[in-house]
Motif scaffolding. Sequence first.
Motif, PDB file in Angstrom:
ATOM      1  N   ILE A 115     -13.494 -17.563   2.732  1.00 54.26           N
ATOM      2  CA  ILE A 115     -11.886 -16.415   2.137  1.00 54.26           C
ATOM      3  C   ILE A 115     -12.551 -15.035   2.603  1.00 54.26           C
ATOM      4  O   ILE A 115     -13.121 -14.644   2.179  1.00 54.26           O
ATOM      5  N   ARG A 119      -8.897 -10.010   0.209  1.00 57.77           N
ATOM      6  CA  ARG A 119      -8.276 -10.954  -0.142  1.00 57.77           C
ATOM      7  C   ARG A 119      -8.814 -11.503  -2.151  1.00 57.77           C
ATOM      8  O   ARG A 119      -7.850 -12.517  -2.654  1.00 57.77           O
ATOM      9  N   LEU A 120      -9.668 -11.279  -1.978  1.00 61.12           N
ATOM     10  CA  LEU A 120     -10.180 -11.342  -3.680  1.00 61.12           C
ATOM     11  C   LEU A 120     -10.247  -9.678  -3.930  1.00 61.12           C
ATOM     12  O   LEU A 120     -10.647  -9.035  -3.889  1.00 61.12           O
ATOM     13  N   CYS A 160      -8.495 -23.433  -6.171  1.00 64.00           N
ATOM     14  CA  CYS A 160      -7.693 -22.680  -6.518  1.00 64.00           C
ATOM     15  C   CYS A 160      -7.067 -23.041  -5.491  1.00 64.00           C
ATOM     16  O   CYS A 160      -7.335 -23.740  -4.677  1.00 64.00           O
ATOM     17  N   ARG A 161      -6.275 -22.142  -5.403  1.00 58.11           N
ATOM     18  CA  ARG A 161      -4.492 -22.152  -3.728  1.00 58.11           C
ATOM     19  C   ARG A 161      -5.101 -20.851  -3.097  1.00 58.11           C
ATOM     20  O   ARG A 161      -4.973 -19.926  -3.666  1.00 58.11           O
ATOM     21  N   TYR A 162      -5.571 -21.034  -2.131  1.00 57.91           N
ATOM     22  CA  TYR A 162      -4.716 -19.446  -0.735  1.00 57.91           C
ATOM     23  C   TYR A 162      -3.770 -20.124   0.256  1.00 57.91           C
ATOM     24  O   TYR A 162      -3.652 -21.388  -0.391  1.00 57.91           O
ATOM     25  N   ASN A 163      -3.849 -18.966   0.824  1.00 54.48           N
ATOM     26  CA  ASN A 163      -2.535 -19.398   2.099  1.00 54.48           C
ATOM     27  C   ASN A 163      -3.884 -19.211   2.907  1.00 54.48           C
ATOM     28  O   ASN A 163      -4.759 -18.800   3.057  1.00 54.48           O
ATOM     29  N   ASP A 166      -5.759 -16.523   4.240  1.00 52.31           N
ATOM     30  CA  ASP A 166      -6.757 -15.371   3.603  1.00 52.31           C
ATOM     31  C   ASP A 166      -8.103 -15.969   3.907  1.00 52.31           C
ATOM     32  O   ASP A 166      -9.152 -15.314   3.446  1.00 52.31           O
TER      33      ASP A 166
END
Length: 201
Positions: A115, A119-120, A160-163, A166
């Motif tokens: 990731i 983005r975090l 969890c979910r990301y795009n 990301d």
Amino acid sequence: MEQEKRMAGDYEVYQALPIGRVEVILGIDTMNAEKPYLVCYCDQNNLFGIDQYYGAEGYADYLEAMREFTKLMQWEIEKLQTERSAIPEPMAAILSGHCLPIKGEDELSGRLVVIRSERLRPEFRTADHQLVWVTGGFGASGHSRGRAVYVKRLYSGDECRYNREDLAGFLKPEHTPAWAVEKLALLQVEKQKPRSRDEAR
């Protein structure tokens, strides 16, 4: 164009400070004569990323509400410090130079990806939060118009979910930490275990 107000029920969100996995919220409802101030938590830990407010408490006095607001912030900071102190090894952030880029045609399911640190939240810009195992999602498919990528954090197992945007890329083997090699080996063992009849249904 006037920006739409963010609301927690009847309360307009006046302060929203992200910390850890939540936001601590202070809301104001000028029409509420008895308890015009609200303090609560908010998270977006759901498939659609929708705000979910909980733990709400109303207050008649602003300073009393602010005291509770700062108390919740302190609790979350202490929880993060406890969590970090339980990790026995350093977790330096993974940089973009440590990764191979993801191409549009790449299939991501069943692969280890990184990731992007930006983005975090700042408190999570460490390898234990960046390294994730892709489990599915439309965005995990090559040439897909979908964006959603569902993952499991390699260190904690949290889902969890990301795009797709990301994701920084695939971690280069020479930058793979020893703990990650061990976790990947355990994943491979789990995949090879025969499923029981109940699991297969």
